[in-house]
Design a protein around this motif. Structure first.
Motif, PDB file in Angstrom:
ATOM      1  N   ARG A  29      36.418  72.363 -16.285  1.00  0.00           N
ATOM      2  CA  ARG A  29      37.101  72.371 -14.984  1.00  0.00           C
ATOM      3  C   ARG A  29      37.696  73.743 -14.687  1.00  0.00           C
ATOM      4  NH1 ARG A  29      36.722  71.331 -10.125  1.00  0.00           N
ATOM      5  NH2 ARG A  29      38.679  71.265  -9.044  1.00  0.00           N
ATOM      6  N   ARG A  30      38.319  74.346 -15.694  1.00  0.00           N
ATOM      7  CA  ARG A  30      38.892  75.690 -15.507  1.00  0.00           C
ATOM      8  C   ARG A  30      37.816  76.699 -15.126  1.00  0.00           C
ATOM      9  NH1 ARG A  30      42.586  75.568 -20.865  1.00  0.00           N
ATOM     10  NH2 ARG A  30      44.342  74.460 -19.975  1.00  0.00           N
ATOM     11  N   GLU A  31      36.675  76.616 -15.800  1.00  0.00           N
ATOM     12  CA  GLU A  31      35.584  77.550 -15.515  1.00  0.00           C
ATOM     13  C   GLU A  31      35.033  77.336 -14.117  1.00  0.00           C
ATOM     14  OE1 GLU A  31      32.815  76.994 -18.716  1.00  0.00           O
ATOM     15  OE2 GLU A  31      34.193  77.854 -20.186  1.00  0.00           O
ATOM     16  N   ARG A  32      34.943  76.086 -13.684  1.00  0.00           N
ATOM     17  CA  ARG A  32      34.424  75.804 -12.348  1.00  0.00           C
ATOM     18  C   ARG A  32      35.395  76.271 -11.272  1.00  0.00           C
ATOM     19  NH1 ARG A  32      31.729  69.920 -13.743  1.00  0.00           N
ATOM     20  NH2 ARG A  32      29.827  70.773 -14.647  1.00  0.00           N
ATOM     21  N   VAL A  33      36.691  76.116 -11.513  1.00  0.00           N
ATOM     22  CA  VAL A  33      37.686  76.615 -10.556  1.00  0.00           C
ATOM     23  C   VAL A  33      37.592  78.136 -10.469  1.00  0.00           C
ATOM     24  CG1 VAL A  33      40.159  76.928 -10.162  1.00  0.00           C
ATOM     25  CG2 VAL A  33      39.271  74.670 -10.741  1.00  0.00           C
ATOM     26  N   ALA A  34      37.483  78.799 -11.618  1.00  0.00           N
ATOM     27  CA  ALA A  34      37.357  80.267 -11.624  1.00  0.00           C
ATOM     28  C   ALA A  34      36.093  80.702 -10.885  1.00  0.00           C
ATOM     29  CB  ALA A  34      37.351  80.782 -13.059  1.00  0.00           C
ATOM     30  N   LEU A  35      35.013  79.979 -11.085  1.00  0.00           N
ATOM     31  CA  LEU A  35      33.759  80.295 -10.398  1.00  0.00           C
ATOM     32  C   LEU A  35      33.932  80.174  -8.893  1.00  0.00           C
ATOM     33  CD1 LEU A  35      30.697  80.903 -10.649  1.00  0.00           C
ATOM     34  CD2 LEU A  35      30.339  78.434 -10.698  1.00  0.00           C
ATOM     35  N   SER A  36      34.635  79.152  -8.452  1.00  0.00           N
ATOM     36  CA  SER A  36      34.817  78.947  -7.012  1.00  0.00           C
ATOM     37  C   SER A  36      35.671  80.033  -6.375  1.00  0.00           C
ATOM     38  CB  SER A  36      35.443  77.572  -6.747  1.00  0.00           C
ATOM     39  OG  SER A  36      36.800  77.560  -7.136  1.00  0.00           O
ATOM     40  N   GLN A  37      36.450  80.742  -7.177  1.00  0.00           N
ATOM     41  CA  GLN A  37      37.340  81.767  -6.650  1.00  0.00           C
ATOM     42  C   GLN A  37      36.728  83.170  -6.652  1.00  0.00           C
ATOM     43  OE1 GLN A  37      40.786  81.166  -9.093  1.00  0.00           O
ATOM     44  NE2 GLN A  37      41.480  79.417  -7.895  1.00  0.00           N
ATOM     45  N   LEU A  38      35.530  83.305  -7.189  1.00  0.00           N
ATOM     46  CA  LEU A  38      34.872  84.616  -7.194  1.00  0.00           C
ATOM     47  C   LEU A  38      34.418  84.983  -5.791  1.00  0.00           C
ATOM     48  CD1 LEU A  38      32.636  84.386 -10.393  1.00  0.00           C
ATOM     49  CD2 LEU A  38      34.802  85.599 -10.139  1.00  0.00           C
ATOM     50  N   ASP A  39      34.486  86.269  -5.475  1.00  0.00           N
ATOM     51  CA  ASP A  39      33.987  86.703  -4.172  1.00  0.00           C
ATOM     52  C   ASP A  39      32.456  86.824  -4.221  1.00  0.00           C
ATOM     53  OD1 ASP A  39      33.343  89.167  -5.389  1.00  0.00           O
ATOM     54  OD2 ASP A  39      35.149  90.149  -4.673  1.00  0.00           O
ATOM     55  N   ASP A  40      31.868  86.967  -3.048  1.00  0.00           N
ATOM     56  CA  ASP A  40      30.405  86.977  -2.948  1.00  0.00           C
ATOM     57  C   ASP A  40      29.768  88.119  -3.743  1.00  0.00           C
ATOM     58  OD1 ASP A  40      30.403  84.706  -1.399  1.00  0.00           O
ATOM     59  OD2 ASP A  40      30.374  85.805   0.499  1.00  0.00           O
ATOM     60  N   HIS A  41      30.451  89.256  -3.826  1.00  0.00           N
ATOM     61  CA  HIS A  41      29.926  90.399  -4.570  1.00  0.00           C
ATOM     62  C   HIS A  41      29.806  90.051  -6.067  1.00  0.00           C
ATOM     63  CE1 HIS A  41      29.098  94.535  -5.653  1.00  0.00           C
ATOM     64  NE2 HIS A  41      30.090  94.483  -6.542  1.00  0.00           N
ATOM     65  N   ARG A  42      30.833  89.433  -6.617  1.00  0.00           N
ATOM     66  CA  ARG A  42      30.800  89.060  -8.038  1.00  0.00           C
ATOM     67  C   ARG A  42      29.788  87.949  -8.297  1.00  0.00           C
ATOM     68  NH1 ARG A  42      34.950  91.792 -10.577  1.00  0.00           N
ATOM     69  NH2 ARG A  42      36.635  92.403  -9.204  1.00  0.00           N
ATOM     70  N   LEU A  43      29.667  87.021  -7.358  1.00  0.00           N
ATOM     71  CA  LEU A  43      28.652  85.973  -7.504  1.00  0.00           C
ATOM     72  C   LEU A  43      27.257  86.583  -7.515  1.00  0.00           C
ATOM     73  CD1 LEU A  43      30.062  83.175  -5.186  1.00  0.00           C
ATOM     74  CD2 LEU A  43      29.953  83.157  -7.688  1.00  0.00           C
ATOM     75  N   LYS A  44      27.047  87.590  -6.672  1.00  0.00           N
ATOM     76  CA  LYS A  44      25.749  88.258  -6.638  1.00  0.00           C
ATOM     77  C   LYS A  44      25.447  88.906  -7.987  1.00  0.00           C
ATOM     78  CE  LYS A  44      23.040  91.627  -4.084  1.00  0.00           C
ATOM     79  NZ  LYS A  44      23.037  92.663  -3.047  1.00  0.00           N
ATOM     80  N   ASP A  45      26.483  89.485  -8.625  1.00  0.00           N
ATOM     81  CA  ASP A  45      26.302  90.069  -9.960  1.00  0.00           C
ATOM     82  C   ASP A  45      25.845  89.020 -10.969  1.00  0.00           C
ATOM     83  OD1 ASP A  45      27.042  92.583  -9.110  1.00  0.00           O
ATOM     84  OD2 ASP A  45      29.090  92.463  -9.882  1.00  0.00           O
ATOM     85  N   LEU A  46      26.285  87.801 -10.779  1.00  0.00           N
ATOM     86  CA  LEU A  46      25.892  86.709 -11.679  1.00  0.00           C
ATOM     87  C   LEU A  46      24.564  86.079 -11.283  1.00  0.00           C
ATOM     88  CD1 LEU A  46      29.325  84.899 -12.022  1.00  0.00           C
ATOM     89  CD2 LEU A  46      28.195  86.314 -13.733  1.00  0.00           C
ATOM     90  N   GLY A  47      24.047  86.481 -10.134  1.00  0.00           N
ATOM     91  CA  GLY A  47      22.786  85.920  -9.652  1.00  0.00           C
ATOM     92  C   GLY A  47      22.964  84.569  -8.986  1.00  0.00           C
ATOM     93  N   LEU A  48      24.159  84.334  -8.438  1.00  0.00           N
ATOM     94  CA  LEU A  48      24.447  83.065  -7.777  1.00  0.00           C
ATOM     95  C   LEU A  48      24.758  83.278  -6.307  1.00  0.00           C
ATOM     96  CD1 LEU A  48      26.867  81.476 -10.407  1.00  0.00           C
ATOM     97  CD2 LEU A  48      24.472  80.886 -10.020  1.00  0.00           C
ATOM     98  N   THR A  49      24.464  82.284  -5.513  1.00  0.00           N
ATOM     99  CA  THR A  49      24.861  82.304  -4.110  1.00  0.00           C
ATOM    100  C   THR A  49      26.168  81.535  -3.977  1.00  0.00           C
ATOM    101  OG1 THR A  49      23.714  80.240  -3.572  1.00  0.00           O
ATOM    102  CG2 THR A  49      22.424  82.289  -3.379  1.00  0.00           C
ATOM    103  N   ARG A  50      26.821  81.694  -2.838  1.00  0.00           N
ATOM    104  CA  ARG A  50      28.058  80.950  -2.580  1.00  0.00           C
ATOM    105  C   ARG A  50      27.790  79.446  -2.626  1.00  0.00           C
ATOM    106  NH1 ARG A  50      32.767  81.089  -3.675  1.00  0.00           N
ATOM    107  NH2 ARG A  50      32.704  83.280  -3.185  1.00  0.00           N
ATOM    108  N   ALA A  51      26.669  79.017  -2.071  1.00  0.00           N
ATOM    109  CA  ALA A  51      26.332  77.587  -2.060  1.00  0.00           C
ATOM    110  C   ALA A  51      26.167  77.047  -3.486  1.00  0.00           C
ATOM    111  CB  ALA A  51      25.060  77.354  -1.243  1.00  0.00           C
ATOM    112  N   GLU A  52      25.491  77.819  -4.345  1.00  0.00           N
ATOM    113  CA  GLU A  52      25.318  77.391  -5.741  1.00  0.00           C
ATOM    114  C   GLU A  52      26.654  77.299  -6.466  1.00  0.00           C
ATOM    115  OE1 GLU A  52      20.888  79.203  -6.726  1.00  0.00           O
ATOM    116  OE2 GLU A  52      22.640  80.543  -6.782  1.00  0.00           O
ATOM    117  N   ALA A  53      27.515  78.282  -6.239  1.00  0.00           N
ATOM    118  CA  ALA A  53      28.834  78.292  -6.879  1.00  0.00           C
ATOM    119  C   ALA A  53      29.670  77.119  -6.384  1.00  0.00           C
ATOM    120  CB  ALA A  53      29.542  79.608  -6.607  1.00  0.00           C
ATOM    121  N   ASP A  54      29.633  76.853  -5.098  1.00  0.00           N
ATOM    122  CA  ASP A  54      30.393  75.734  -4.544  1.00  0.00           C
ATOM    123  C   ASP A  54      29.877  74.395  -5.058  1.00  0.00           C
ATOM    124  OD1 ASP A  54      31.993  77.484  -3.142  1.00  0.00           O
ATOM    125  OD2 ASP A  54      30.933  77.207  -1.229  1.00  0.00           O
ATOM    126  N   ARG A  55      28.561  74.283  -5.175  1.00  0.00           N
ATOM    127  CA  ARG A  55      27.968  73.051  -5.694  1.00  0.00           C
ATOM    128  C   ARG A  55      28.395  72.821  -7.144  1.00  0.00           C
ATOM    129  NH1 ARG A  55      23.171  73.689  -3.809  1.00  0.00           N
ATOM    130  NH2 ARG A  55      22.419  74.974  -5.509  1.00  0.00           N
TER     131      ARG A  55
END
Length: 68
Positions: A29-55
């Protein structure tokens, strides 16, 4: 082609105590909350889209991959 099997391999046990499960669920749960708080630039570094992170962030606490 002949399959090779190992008859001396020990059986793998996956026992999961309730306390271990709870600790894993809380950490997940902690990791998922942290993931949801990342900005789009950091998500892109991880190879994720905002939709994938939110899901992923929206999954229930007990919904984790079986191999965990």
């Amino acid at each position: 082609m002949t399959a090779v099997t190992c008859t001396n391999a020990p059986a793998v046990k996956h026992s999961f105590s309730p306390l271990t499960w709870l600790a894993t669920a809380i950490q997940t749960r902690r990791e998922r909350v942290a993931l949801s708080q990342l900005d789009d630039h950091r998500l892109k570094d991880l190879g994720l889209t905002r939709a994938e992170a939110d899901r992923e962030a929206g999954r229930p606490i007990w919904d984790v991959p079986a191999h965990w």
